[in-house]
Design an enzyme around this catalytic site. Sequence first.
Site, PDB file in Angstrom:
ATOM      1  N   ASP A 127     -34.641   2.421  32.562  1.00  9.96           N
ATOM      2  CA  ASP A 127     -34.928   2.934  33.900  1.00  9.96           C
ATOM      3  C   ASP A 127     -35.881   1.965  34.589  1.00  9.96           C
ATOM      4  O   ASP A 127     -37.061   1.924  34.257  1.00  9.96           O
ATOM      5  CB  ASP A 127     -35.543   4.333  33.779  1.00  9.96           C
ATOM      6  CG  ASP A 127     -36.073   4.899  35.078  1.00  9.96           C
ATOM      7  OD1 ASP A 127     -35.713   4.385  36.146  1.00  9.96           O
ATOM      8  OD2 ASP A 127     -36.869   5.859  35.010  1.00  9.96           O
TER       9      ASP A 127
ATOM     10  N   GLU B  26     -40.825   2.160  43.058  1.00  5.30           N
ATOM     11  CA  GLU B  26     -40.113   3.425  42.961  1.00  5.30           C
ATOM     12  C   GLU B  26     -40.832   4.391  42.027  1.00  5.30           C
ATOM     13  O   GLU B  26     -40.887   5.604  42.284  1.00  5.30           O
ATOM     14  CB  GLU B  26     -38.680   3.182  42.481  1.00  5.30           C
ATOM     15  CG  GLU B  26     -37.755   4.396  42.613  1.00  5.30           C
ATOM     16  CD  GLU B  26     -37.825   5.360  41.430  1.00  5.30           C
ATOM     17  OE1 GLU B  26     -37.316   6.491  41.565  1.00  5.30           O
ATOM     18  OE2 GLU B  26     -38.379   4.983  40.371  1.00  5.30           O
TER      19      GLU B  26
ATOM     20  N   ASP C 270     -29.659   4.536  39.602  1.00 10.12           N
ATOM     21  CA  ASP C 270     -30.787   4.877  38.727  1.00 10.12           C
ATOM     22  C   ASP C 270     -30.253   5.592  37.491  1.00 10.12           C
ATOM     23  O   ASP C 270     -29.054   5.557  37.228  1.00 10.12           O
ATOM     24  CB  ASP C 270     -31.801   5.739  39.488  1.00 10.12           C
ATOM     25  CG  ASP C 270     -33.240   5.438  39.094  1.00 10.12           C
ATOM     26  OD1 ASP C 270     -33.515   5.323  37.890  1.00 10.12           O
ATOM     27  OD2 ASP C 270     -34.093   5.325  39.993  1.00 10.12           O
TER      28      ASP C 270
END
Length: 387
Positions: free
Chosen positions: A190, A224, A245
């Site tokens: 991620d 983010e 994502d």
Amino acid sequence: MKAIDIDRQFLRDTLLGLLEVPSPTGMTDNVVQYVCEKLNELGVSYEVTRRGAIRANLPGKVHSPDRAIAAHLDTLGAMVKNLKPNGRLEVVSVGTWPARSAEGARVTLFSDGGRQYRGTLMPLKASGHVFGKQVDSQEASWSNLELRLDEQVASKADLQQLEIHTGDMIAVDPQPEFLKNGFWVSRFLDDKAGVAALLTATKAVLEAKAELPMDCHLLFTISEETGAGASHILHGDVAELLAVDNGTIAPGQNTSEYGVTITMQDSSGPFDWYLTRRLIFISQTYGIEHSRDVFNYYRSDAAAAVEAGNDIRTALICFALDGSHGYERTHEKSLVAVARLISLYMQSGPMFERDKAAIGPLADFPDDQSEWDETEFNDTKLLPSED
């Protein structure tokens, strides 16, 4: 649109290269350099904001409206909060992640002047030989963690002698392990896996000389994990934003472990009806394994862009991720599916002709979303017909 082969070796190598570059939020310059080098290799033009977010440009037939696809370069990390009298370091998290996932992590501390020190994030009560059952009953929290440096330090003065300060950044080792059966395990998939999939899709489109109906911007954001995301890198011509994502694999979720997940809603609310169903239609038409899911405790670059005041259609597609914000696992097939969907989406036309203007009359507004059919829009030429 046409299906394009995905270079799996490029996908794997790019992801490994990204994982090798520490990039907790606030310390992303090196990974920005890495991605810019990749874009140079692909022959893609780009611009960089003053803080380092990247906006790359793939020209299409139409320059306005255009679309953007976003993935984030920053990862979770930690920061020194205080120098402790015992020579250990009090730490706080960078980004939101559970302390139990940080316990035992090997890390590098980055201090002024390029100094680097190795260490381990340890619970305050780490030894069963000393604390007995208290090692299991101690609450897992960042206030119960400390950084043990692999240096001869036993006091605050020792730490100061090493020129360690409050605010020094801490990057956690990713520890990647890519298995031959396709399972890829590492911290910080991620969203480095999403970045790798986006770059791989771009490579595929360029090598196939696929025609893009409209300009497509590749956005690589740098904050983010702390909420800012794509809020600061869009321009007024962007009508559609697709965020890439992770999709969480867990009880009660419907994420596709070996395909792409198309997110219907996250904590910021539903995604655009039409753009989401465009992605579902493409997946169905081209046989891309996919599922739909809803995430309750989740936000992405798309949410940040809308909250910043952009009137755009947004959607979110995800690669599979087990153990998000911990020691994560995905599968090669899932990332290939994401790259395939991106490469096809890049080749699709604008959702609606009216989207080229921010404001327009009711006459050209969609009639009824419940009756909307993608194939009808192919017929009316509001998006290109299939080759």
